[in-house]
Enzyme design. Sequence first.
Site, PDB file in Angstrom:
ATOM      1  N   GLN A   1     -55.142 -40.067 -19.124  1.00 33.98           N
ATOM      2  CA  GLN A   1     -56.340 -39.483 -20.045  1.00 33.98           C
ATOM      3  C   GLN A   1     -57.204 -37.763 -18.998  1.00 33.98           C
ATOM      4  O   GLN A   1     -57.146 -38.046 -18.273  1.00 33.98           O
ATOM      5  CB  GLN A   1     -57.338 -40.518 -19.907  1.00 33.98           C
TER       6      GLN A   1
ATOM      7  N   ASN B   1     -55.400 -50.444 -29.156  1.00 39.37           N
ATOM      8  CA  ASN B   1     -54.050 -50.757 -28.030  1.00 39.37           C
ATOM      9  C   ASN B   1     -53.281 -51.907 -27.786  1.00 39.37           C
ATOM     10  O   ASN B   1     -54.378 -53.013 -28.590  1.00 39.37           O
ATOM     11  CB  ASN B   1     -55.290 -51.392 -26.772  1.00 39.37           C
TER      12      ASN B   1
ATOM     13  N   GLU C   1     -51.008 -48.863 -24.412  1.00 39.01           N
ATOM     14  CA  GLU C   1     -52.218 -47.618 -24.913  1.00 39.01           C
ATOM     15  C   GLU C   1     -52.431 -46.792 -26.040  1.00 39.01           C
ATOM     16  O   GLU C   1     -51.150 -45.976 -25.761  1.00 39.01           O
ATOM     17  CB  GLU C   1     -52.743 -46.495 -23.875  1.00 39.01           C
TER      18      GLU C   1
ATOM     19  N   CYS D   1     -62.669 -46.722 -21.560  1.00 40.62           N
ATOM     20  CA  CYS D   1     -61.211 -46.168 -20.615  1.00 40.62           C
ATOM     21  C   CYS D   1     -62.541 -46.425 -18.500  1.00 40.62           C
ATOM     22  O   CYS D   1     -62.944 -46.313 -17.893  1.00 40.62           O
ATOM     23  CB  CYS D   1     -61.165 -45.159 -19.878  1.00 40.62           C
ATOM     24  N   GLY D   2     -62.592 -47.638 -18.968  1.00 41.89           N
ATOM     25  CA  GLY D   2     -62.934 -48.542 -18.162  1.00 41.89           C
ATOM     26  C   GLY D   2     -62.113 -48.057 -16.012  1.00 41.89           C
ATOM     27  O   GLY D   2     -63.135 -47.606 -15.367  1.00 41.89           O
ATOM     28  N   ASN D   3     -61.123 -47.622 -15.686  1.00 38.82           N
ATOM     29  CA  ASN D   3     -60.654 -46.719 -14.948  1.00 38.82           C
ATOM     30  C   ASN D   3     -61.185 -45.454 -14.545  1.00 38.82           C
ATOM     31  O   ASN D   3     -61.697 -45.593 -13.323  1.00 38.82           O
ATOM     32  CB  ASN D   3     -59.073 -47.255 -14.577  1.00 38.82           C
TER      33      ASN D   3
ATOM     34  N   CYS E   1     -55.064 -50.641 -17.184  1.00 35.54           N
ATOM     35  CA  CYS E   1     -56.222 -50.204 -18.877  1.00 35.54           C
ATOM     36  C   CYS E   1     -57.186 -51.167 -18.318  1.00 35.54           C
ATOM     37  O   CYS E   1     -57.288 -52.360 -18.571  1.00 35.54           O
ATOM     38  CB  CYS E   1     -55.222 -50.612 -20.195  1.00 35.54           C
ATOM     39  N   GLY E   2     -58.155 -50.207 -17.326  1.00 38.23           N
ATOM     40  CA  GLY E   2     -59.332 -51.279 -17.771  1.00 38.23           C
ATOM     41  C   GLY E   2     -59.295 -52.491 -18.754  1.00 38.23           C
ATOM     42  O   GLY E   2     -60.049 -52.714 -18.227  1.00 38.23           O
TER      43      GLY E   2
END
Length: 298
Positions: free
Chosen positions: A64, A212, A230, A92-94, A239-240
């Site tokens: 990303q 996803n 994803e 996007c958690g990460n 993927c968070g």
Amino acid sequence: MAIMTTQMDHIRAEALPGLEGRPFWLMDGIGNNFVIVDLRGGGQMTPKAAAMLGDHDGPFGCDQIITLERGENEASPYMGIWNADGSPAGACGNATRCVGWLLMQETGLASAHLSSPAGPLLAKDAGPYRVTVDMGTPRLDWQDIPLSEQMDDTRYIDIKLGPIDAPVLWGPSAVNMGNPHCVFFVEDAEKAQIEKFGPLVENHPLFPEQSNVSVVHAIDQETLRLRTWERGVGMTAACGTAACAALVSAHRRRVTGRRATIKLDGGELVIEWRHSDDHVLMTGPISLNGIGRFEEAR
């Protein structure tokens, strides 16, 4: 994990329209890698520039592209999210953990507020190069995921893979954690051929905004193994939001409790679906791999 790269000299990158002179960071969260571009001082990300940065055959290549922009107030910057193909993403958690860590380094505080396409987010220091992010509440109604057809119980949605009379996979869960997720429960996530069926499910007509796609199996009641295709990216080391969706789906199907360790290809995340306010918390490591600046236009 979470070891900061020692080679931190500045990278000079060629000018891209809208990004001239802007600083950037190369970061990852358990292998989910990002180019984070600071646009608080000006500039603009475009789909073309995002696709050039995300191109794995180019000088960067990432999952990303993240923009750090001015928010409604200085205390809450805006985080824009772009997939590697140049398409926009909602969450996007990460990346939120990475951006949260950067902001905490800037301010010296133990927490950071930011806004995103999915709404406000809160990141908190969880130890050296570890961050906890409040990912908000999961959206479980069919209209909120969204699905193209009404389904009263999104724990099991009507998708079957393989022969009609003997499907290989069926009845996945659906949940939105800032973006749509389709979660298949399997006996062995390692053997599931998600590389083959992931693109099909990503573009399934039941998901008007694409999805996803994940496969997950329970190692025990406190541990899940997860692999994810994803949308707009393909196979990813982590993927968070998929980890959050997996925990929510597993608890709804009584596979786990409200807290579990999620084992992804790139590492581990701890996900908790808090009972008190229905919020999902994600804790995991971050890595800073490089810093740089785009060249000025000539």
